[in-house]
Design a protein around this motif. Structure first.
Motif, PDB file in Angstrom:
ATOM      1  N   THR A   1       5.476 -51.931 -82.743  1.00  0.00           N
ATOM      2  CA  THR A   1       5.581 -50.635 -83.429  1.00  0.00           C
ATOM      3  C   THR A   1       5.588 -49.532 -82.378  1.00  0.00           C
ATOM      4  O   THR A   1       5.165 -49.737 -81.239  1.00  0.00           O
ATOM      5  CB  THR A   1       4.390 -50.395 -84.370  1.00  0.00           C
ATOM      6  N   LEU A   2       6.032 -48.360 -82.779  1.00  0.00           N
ATOM      7  CA  LEU A   2       5.990 -47.209 -81.875  1.00  0.00           C
ATOM      8  C   LEU A   2       5.640 -45.937 -82.656  1.00  0.00           C
ATOM      9  O   LEU A   2       4.705 -45.228 -82.295  1.00  0.00           O
ATOM     10  CB  LEU A   2       7.332 -47.044 -81.149  1.00  0.00           C
ATOM     11  N   CYS A   3       6.360 -45.662 -83.734  1.00  0.00           N
ATOM     12  CA  CYS A   3       6.066 -44.423 -84.473  1.00  0.00           C
ATOM     13  C   CYS A   3       4.892 -44.591 -85.441  1.00  0.00           C
ATOM     14  O   CYS A   3       4.339 -43.605 -85.924  1.00  0.00           O
ATOM     15  CB  CYS A   3       7.300 -43.927 -85.223  1.00  0.00           C
TER      16      CYS A   3
ATOM     17  N   GLY B   1       8.327 -44.268 -90.365  1.00  0.00           N
ATOM     18  CA  GLY B   1       9.385 -45.288 -90.288  1.00  0.00           C
ATOM     19  C   GLY B   1      10.628 -44.815 -89.578  1.00  0.00           C
ATOM     20  O   GLY B   1      11.742 -45.072 -90.041  1.00  0.00           O
ATOM     21  N   SER B   2      10.468 -44.132 -88.444  1.00  0.00           N
ATOM     22  CA  SER B   2      11.650 -43.578 -87.775  1.00  0.00           C
ATOM     23  C   SER B   2      12.115 -44.387 -86.573  1.00  0.00           C
ATOM     24  O   SER B   2      13.279 -44.350 -86.220  1.00  0.00           O
ATOM     25  CB  SER B   2      11.384 -42.134 -87.333  1.00  0.00           C
ATOM     26  N   CYS B   3      11.220 -45.125 -85.913  1.00  0.00           N
ATOM     27  CA  CYS B   3      11.629 -45.758 -84.647  1.00  0.00           C
ATOM     28  C   CYS B   3      12.401 -47.050 -84.868  1.00  0.00           C
ATOM     29  O   CYS B   3      13.184 -47.449 -84.024  1.00  0.00           O
ATOM     30  CB  CYS B   3      10.421 -45.994 -83.742  1.00  0.00           C
TER      31      CYS B   3
ATOM     32  N   LEU C   1      11.420 -50.083 -84.683  1.00  0.00           N
ATOM     33  CA  LEU C   1      11.007 -51.221 -83.854  1.00  0.00           C
ATOM     34  C   LEU C   1      10.343 -52.307 -84.686  1.00  0.00           C
ATOM     35  O   LEU C   1      10.262 -53.455 -84.272  1.00  0.00           O
ATOM     36  CB  LEU C   1      10.018 -50.790 -82.768  1.00  0.00           C
ATOM     37  N   CYS C   2       9.813 -51.930 -85.835  1.00  0.00           N
ATOM     38  CA  CYS C   2       9.019 -52.876 -86.622  1.00  0.00           C
ATOM     39  C   CYS C   2       9.860 -53.589 -87.672  1.00  0.00           C
ATOM     40  O   CYS C   2       9.311 -54.184 -88.592  1.00  0.00           O
ATOM     41  CB  CYS C   2       7.875 -52.126 -87.295  1.00  0.00           C
ATOM     42  N   VAL C   3      11.191 -53.548 -87.529  1.00  0.00           N
ATOM     43  CA  VAL C   3      12.038 -54.109 -88.591  1.00  0.00           C
ATOM     44  C   VAL C   3      11.835 -55.615 -88.755  1.00  0.00           C
ATOM     45  O   VAL C   3      11.552 -56.326 -87.793  1.00  0.00           O
ATOM     46  CB  VAL C   3      13.544 -53.813 -88.352  1.00  0.00           C
TER      47      VAL C   3
ATOM     48  N   SER D   1       8.785 -52.588 -91.461  1.00  0.00           N
ATOM     49  CA  SER D   1       7.593 -53.233 -92.043  1.00  0.00           C
ATOM     50  C   SER D   1       6.423 -52.268 -92.171  1.00  0.00           C
ATOM     51  O   SER D   1       5.513 -52.491 -92.961  1.00  0.00           O
ATOM     52  CB  SER D   1       7.184 -54.427 -91.185  1.00  0.00           C
ATOM     53  N   CYS D   2       6.437 -51.164 -91.401  1.00  0.00           N
ATOM     54  CA  CYS D   2       5.275 -50.267 -91.397  1.00  0.00           C
ATOM     55  C   CYS D   2       5.148 -49.470 -92.686  1.00  0.00           C
ATOM     56  O   CYS D   2       4.067 -48.985 -93.006  1.00  0.00           O
ATOM     57  CB  CYS D   2       5.325 -49.329 -90.196  1.00  0.00           C
ATOM     58  N   ASN D   3       6.249 -49.312 -93.418  1.00  0.00           N
ATOM     59  CA  ASN D   3       6.157 -48.531 -94.658  1.00  0.00           C
ATOM     60  C   ASN D   3       6.844 -49.217 -95.840  1.00  0.00           C
ATOM     61  O   ASN D   3       7.215 -48.557 -96.804  1.00  0.00           O
ATOM     62  CB  ASN D   3       6.692 -47.108 -94.452  1.00  0.00           C
TER      63      ASN D   3
HETATM   64 FE1  FES Z   1       8.433 -47.129 -86.233  1.00  0.00          FE
HETATM   65 FE2  FES Z   1       7.840 -48.850 -88.201  1.00  0.00          FE
HETATM   66  S1  FES Z   1       6.768 -48.486 -86.371  1.00  0.00           S
HETATM   67  S2  FES Z   1       9.625 -47.658 -87.992  1.00  0.00           S
END
Ligand code: FES
Length: 235
Positions: free
Chosen positions: A32-34, A43-45, A47-49, A61-63
């Protein structure tokens, strides 16, 4: 509680659990990053797809909330390729093609962007993006903002709104030119900013940093539990 499947495992979760939270509680790692727990999940970066069977494309996955019977995959060639592309776009915007900030950056060695690049094997970027940049704001005696290092994850905005409850740090403009309006310029005294430093603590790169009386690298210091000097409550 209900069940779903993640990487072949059957896992029980409460309603309202995100895929990222479920993965972490099952001991699975998703980069994750954002995302910052309880602070920001915009959910902008990307990275967590992850892949969700029956859903076209990848989802963050984060949201994304887990649904009963959902089947999730957190690792595949397509997922890794998408995460690497997202990271390459971010580091292009971070000025990696045009400037060499890392050596002199106060966050060198404790930068989450560096960590994610190392994790995903990203060393350079094919994208030719002109970073947004802008003047460095450092009139505030405690905190400085360098927009050239900002990846616009907005964790600082979440920290100011949700952790500090100050609502001083906001975003300006929209889309790819979204920018952080940080109150650290010459007019800093006329803003609501209390220099609490939550934004600097939330920033994954060297964009927002605390000014130190002594320069040091993260590995030269020891983190200790202490009372925040921000207010008289002493919580
Ligand atoms: Fe950035 Fe989920 S951590 S979109």
């Amino acid at each position: 509680m209900f069940d779903f499947t993640i990487d072949g495992r059957n896992v029980s979760v409460k309603e309202g659990t995100t895929i990222l939270e479920a993965a972490r509680s099952a001991g699975l790692h998703i980069p994750t990053l954002c995302y910052l727990k309880n602070v920001s999940s915009i959910g902008s970066c990307r990275l967590c797809v992850v892949e969700v069977e029956g859903t076209a494309g990848l989802v963050s996955s984060c949201n994304t909330l887990v649904k009963p019977g959902m089947v999730v995959h957190t690792n595949s060639d397509a997922i890794t390729a998408a995460r690497r592309t997202a990271l390459q776009l971010i580091i292009a915007d971070h000025g990696l093609n045009t400037t060499q900030y890392c050596f002199s950056c106060p966050k060198n060695g404790s930068c989450e962007l560096q960590d994610r690049c190392r994790e995903l094997g990203v060393e350079t970027t094919p994208f030719d993006v002109k970073p947004a940049g802008g003047p460095i704001l450092d009139s505030n005696p405690f905190i400085a903002f360098n927009p050239a290092l900002c990846i616009r994850c907005q964790r600082c905005v979440g920290a100011c709104n949700n952790a500090a409850g100050n609502h001083t740090l906001i975003t300006g403009r929209r889309g790819v030119r979204t920018s952080i309006l940080a109150p650290f310029g010459e007019d800093w005294k006329s803003t609501n900013c209390e220099s609490c430093g939550n934004c600097a603590g939330a920033c994954p790169t060297g964009a927002i940093t605390m000014k130190r009386r002594r320069q040091y690298r993260s590995w030269e210091i020891q983190r200790v539990r202490t009372t925040c000097p921000h207010c008289a409550t002493g919580c």
